[in-house]
Design a protein around this motif. Structure first.
Motif, mmCIF file in Angstrom:
data_model
loop_
_atom_site.group_PDB
_atom_site.id
_atom_site.type_symbol
_atom_site.label_atom_id
_atom_site.label_comp_id
_atom_site.label_asym_id
_atom_site.label_seq_id
_atom_site.Cartn_x
_atom_site.Cartn_y
_atom_site.Cartn_z
ATOM 1 N N ARG A 135 0.859 -1.176 0.000
ATOM 2 C CA ARG A 135 0.000 0.000 0.000
ATOM 3 C C ARG A 135 0.899 1.230 0.000
ATOM 4 O O ARG A 135 1.660 1.449 0.928
ATOM 5 C CB ARG A 135 -0.891 0.020 1.238
ATOM 6 N N ARG A 136 0.828 1.981 -1.087
ATOM 7 C CA ARG A 136 1.552 3.243 -1.198
ATOM 8 C C ARG A 136 0.956 4.012 -2.357
ATOM 9 O O ARG A 136 0.271 3.459 -3.211
ATOM 10 C CB ARG A 136 3.054 3.040 -1.397
ATOM 11 N N GLN A 137 1.239 5.292 -2.390
ATOM 12 C CA GLN A 137 0.735 6.140 -3.470
ATOM 13 C C GLN A 137 1.425 5.755 -4.783
ATOM 14 O O GLN A 137 2.638 5.532 -4.824
ATOM 15 C CB GLN A 137 1.021 7.608 -3.158
ATOM 16 N N SER A 138 0.643 5.677 -5.843
ATOM 17 C CA SER A 138 1.155 5.334 -7.162
ATOM 18 C C SER A 138 0.168 5.833 -8.216
ATOM 19 O O SER A 138 -0.992 6.110 -7.912
ATOM 20 C CB SER A 138 1.331 3.817 -7.289
ATOM 21 N N SER A 139 0.643 5.927 -9.439
ATOM 22 C CA SER A 139 -0.267 6.286 -10.534
ATOM 23 C C SER A 139 -0.892 5.045 -11.175
ATOM 24 O O SER A 139 -1.855 5.135 -11.918
ATOM 25 C CB SER A 139 0.473 7.097 -11.601
ATOM 26 N N TYR A 141 -1.981 0.856 -10.249
ATOM 27 C CA TYR A 141 -2.166 -0.148 -9.199
ATOM 28 C C TYR A 141 -2.518 -1.495 -9.801
ATOM 29 O O TYR A 141 -3.233 -1.570 -10.809
ATOM 30 C CB TYR A 141 -3.305 0.260 -8.254
ATOM 31 N N ALA A 174 0.362 -1.187 -4.956
ATOM 32 C CA ALA A 174 1.384 -0.726 -5.896
ATOM 33 C C ALA A 174 2.455 -1.803 -6.034
ATOM 34 O O ALA A 174 2.933 -2.351 -5.040
ATOM 35 C CB ALA A 174 1.992 0.581 -5.405
#
Length: 192
Positions: A135-139, A141, A174
């Motif tokens: 789980r992390r910010q990404s453009s 998934y 991600a």
């Protein structure tokens, strides 16, 4: 054990550092990415490594020769004539692998994932592939069902969603650019 390092990419996100060298030779903390990944693989028992090359391929080959592969047995999967992306790169390097699962590591990923534990978890799972995700910010998934089986992909920027199978609900994770793959995957990769 065997591994593959994906090092053929153009390194567009690392420009201007990659205008005159491949992303594999970009330095972090005084060492290039390729050396960092090779040393991590060796520390976890992966002593036979194939590296795919495309962008400034000769520089990567010269670097590996200059350092005698850092003690690893290194082979080159040459993509100079055409950059093959992930599936094509795997298919091109299929000659290198035997019947044992192998680890694949993107050259531009720095991680402290326990590669030994990941490999062992893959062996116990019986899966065709085990992906390091979080789980992390990404453009972009990967979409997983409740059993953590891959069921799709989503591009947040474009809104594009691709599903390989429909499920009631899925959660996004991600991808971390590290995976363990069973060689039976080659039967599923088309020649296109």
């Amino acid at each position: 054990m065997k591994a593959m390092i994906f090092a053929a990419g153009l390194g567009t996100r690392l420009r201007p550092l990659t205008h005159h060298r491949p992303k594999a030779l970009v330095e972090v903390g005084g060492k290039c990415l390729l050396e960092i990944v090779i040393r991590r693989l060796l520390a976890h028992g992966f002593e036979e490594i194939v590296v795919n090359v495309h962008h400034f391929a000769g520089q990567v080959e010269a670097f590996l020769a200059q350092h005698a592969g850092f003690g690893a047995r290194i082979a080159i999967s040459d993509e100079r004539s055409l950059l093959l992306d992930t599936g094509g790169g795997l298919r091109q390097a299929a000659w290198f692998f035997d019947e044992q699962p192998f680890l694949v590591h993107n050259v531009d990923v720095l991680s402290d994932i326990d590669l030994t534990a990941m490999y062992q978890a893959h062996l116990q799972s019986g899966a065709l592939a085990t992906l390091a995700c979080r789980r992390r910010q990404s453009s972009r998934y990967l979409l997983f069902d409740e059993q953590n089986h891959l069921c799709g992909w989503k591009n947040v920027k474009s809104g594009e969603v691709r599903m390989s199978r429909q499920v009631k609900s899925c959660h996004p994770l991600a991808f971390s650019g590290i995976h363990v793959i069973d060689p039976n995957i080659f039967a599923h990769l088309s020649a296109k």
